[in-house]
Design an enzyme around this catalytic site. Structure first.
Site, short mmCIF file in Angstrom:
data_model
loop_
_atom_site.label_atom_id
_atom_site.label_comp_id
_atom_site.label_asym_id
_atom_site.label_seq_id
_atom_site.Cartn_x
_atom_site.Cartn_y
_atom_site.Cartn_z
N ARG A 148 42.59 36.34 58.90
CA ARG A 148 42.26 34.95 58.56
C ARG A 148 41.89 34.92 56.99
NH1 ARG A 148 39.25 30.33 61.84
NH2 ARG A 148 37.28 31.47 61.13
N ARG A 189 36.38 34.88 54.81
CA ARG A 189 35.00 34.22 55.15
C ARG A 189 33.97 35.19 55.51
NH1 ARG A 189 36.18 29.12 58.93
NH2 ARG A 189 34.36 29.85 59.62
P1 AMP Z 1 34.23 26.61 61.21
O1 AMP Z 1 34.56 26.74 59.71
O2 AMP Z 1 34.49 25.18 61.91
O3 AMP Z 1 34.40 27.82 62.25
O4 AMP Z 1 32.55 26.51 61.16
C1 AMP Z 1 31.53 27.38 60.60
C2 AMP Z 1 30.18 27.48 60.79
O5 AMP Z 1 29.63 26.34 60.57
C3 AMP Z 1 30.04 27.51 62.51
O6 AMP Z 1 30.07 29.09 62.81
C4 AMP Z 1 28.64 26.96 62.65
O7 AMP Z 1 27.66 27.74 62.02
C5 AMP Z 1 28.69 25.80 61.43
N1 AMP Z 1 29.10 24.57 61.91
C6 AMP Z 1 30.15 24.01 61.76
N2 AMP Z 1 30.57 22.93 62.51
C7 AMP Z 1 29.05 22.71 63.20
C8 AMP Z 1 28.84 21.95 64.20
N3 AMP Z 1 29.62 20.79 64.55
N4 AMP Z 1 27.40 22.06 64.68
C9 AMP Z 1 27.00 23.12 64.40
N5 AMP Z 1 27.03 24.15 63.44
C10 AMP Z 1 28.40 23.79 62.92
#
Ligand code: AMP
Length: 208
Positions: free
Chosen positions: A124, A154
């Protein structure tokens, strides 16, 4: 009025399907993960705080993310939207329910088994310019197919961090599938199928 939330484990294809749905329905969208990563990159005090959670794979505290998302929702002036990565906890889901203008009309739940997610994580990449997410194959160019920006890994896609994120997902986010099913709002999708097939199922439902 479409107010859609997209639920699923890390690397289940939320980003790809988000793009597809937004193109299909012309909705505005907020990806909470991308929003948080932008804040970290800005170097602000808030970003420095957030980085501690993100790099370890932990969820950021509910109060913090709920304030950020509420600010965004208020700015939408009652227009339809799609949230990618929110809600992730029961408290977040209930914060959306608390106001009739932010109650989701549909929750799309993508399910993919853990072993498959681990394989996907390794391939990814995220675009440094437009935040879109792509799956790369060996030897593929590191240019974003959408805007030409630089594709990069990432930091929270390292395997250790992925495992923490997946454990958090199982504990806090997967129960939301039942939460929305009980409200008759869940569209459950097998995310193991190809991105095209996954989108075909979603599109069929949204345009029926
Ligand atoms: P993602 O890009 O959606 O995988 O999000 C990356 C990281 O952002 C996650 O692993 C969390 O640490 C944080 N994060 C994103 N959305 C949320 C949420 N709704 N609540 C808490 N942490 C979040």
């Amino acid at each position: 009025m479409n107010r859609i939330v997209l639920l699923g484990p890390p690397a289940c294809g939320k980003g790809t399907q988000c793009r597809n749905i937004v193109n299909l329905l012309g909705l505005t969208t907020l990806g909470t993960g991308a929003m948080l990563r932008r804040e970290v990159e800005s170097g602000s005090d808030l970003g420095t705080d957030l980085d501690k959670y993100l790099s370890a794979g932990n969820y950021v505290p509910d109060e913090l993310i709920m304030t950020m998302v509420n600010n965004w929702l208020t700015a939408q002036n009652g227009n339809g939207w799609l949230l990618d990565g929110f809600p992730r906890t029961l408290a977040q889901a209930e914060s959306l329910e608390a106001n009739p203008t932010t109650q989701p009309t549909l929750a799309i739940g993508l399910d993919v088994p853990e072993f498959e997610l681990e394989q996907r994580i390794a391939n990814r990449r995220e675009c440094a310019s437009c935040d879109s997410t792509w799956t790369v194959s060996p030897g593929q160019s590191s240019e974003c197919p959408s805007c030409g920006g630089e594709l990069r890994s990432r930091s929270d896609d390292a395997l250790d961090s992925f495992r923490v994120r997946y454990a958090n997902y199982k504990e806090h986010t997967q129960p939301l599938f039942d939460y929305y099913a009980a409200k008759g709002k869940l569209l459950f999708i097998n995310g193991s199928n190809s991105p095209e097939d996954v989108f075909a199922s979603i599109k069929k439902f949204l345009t029926q």
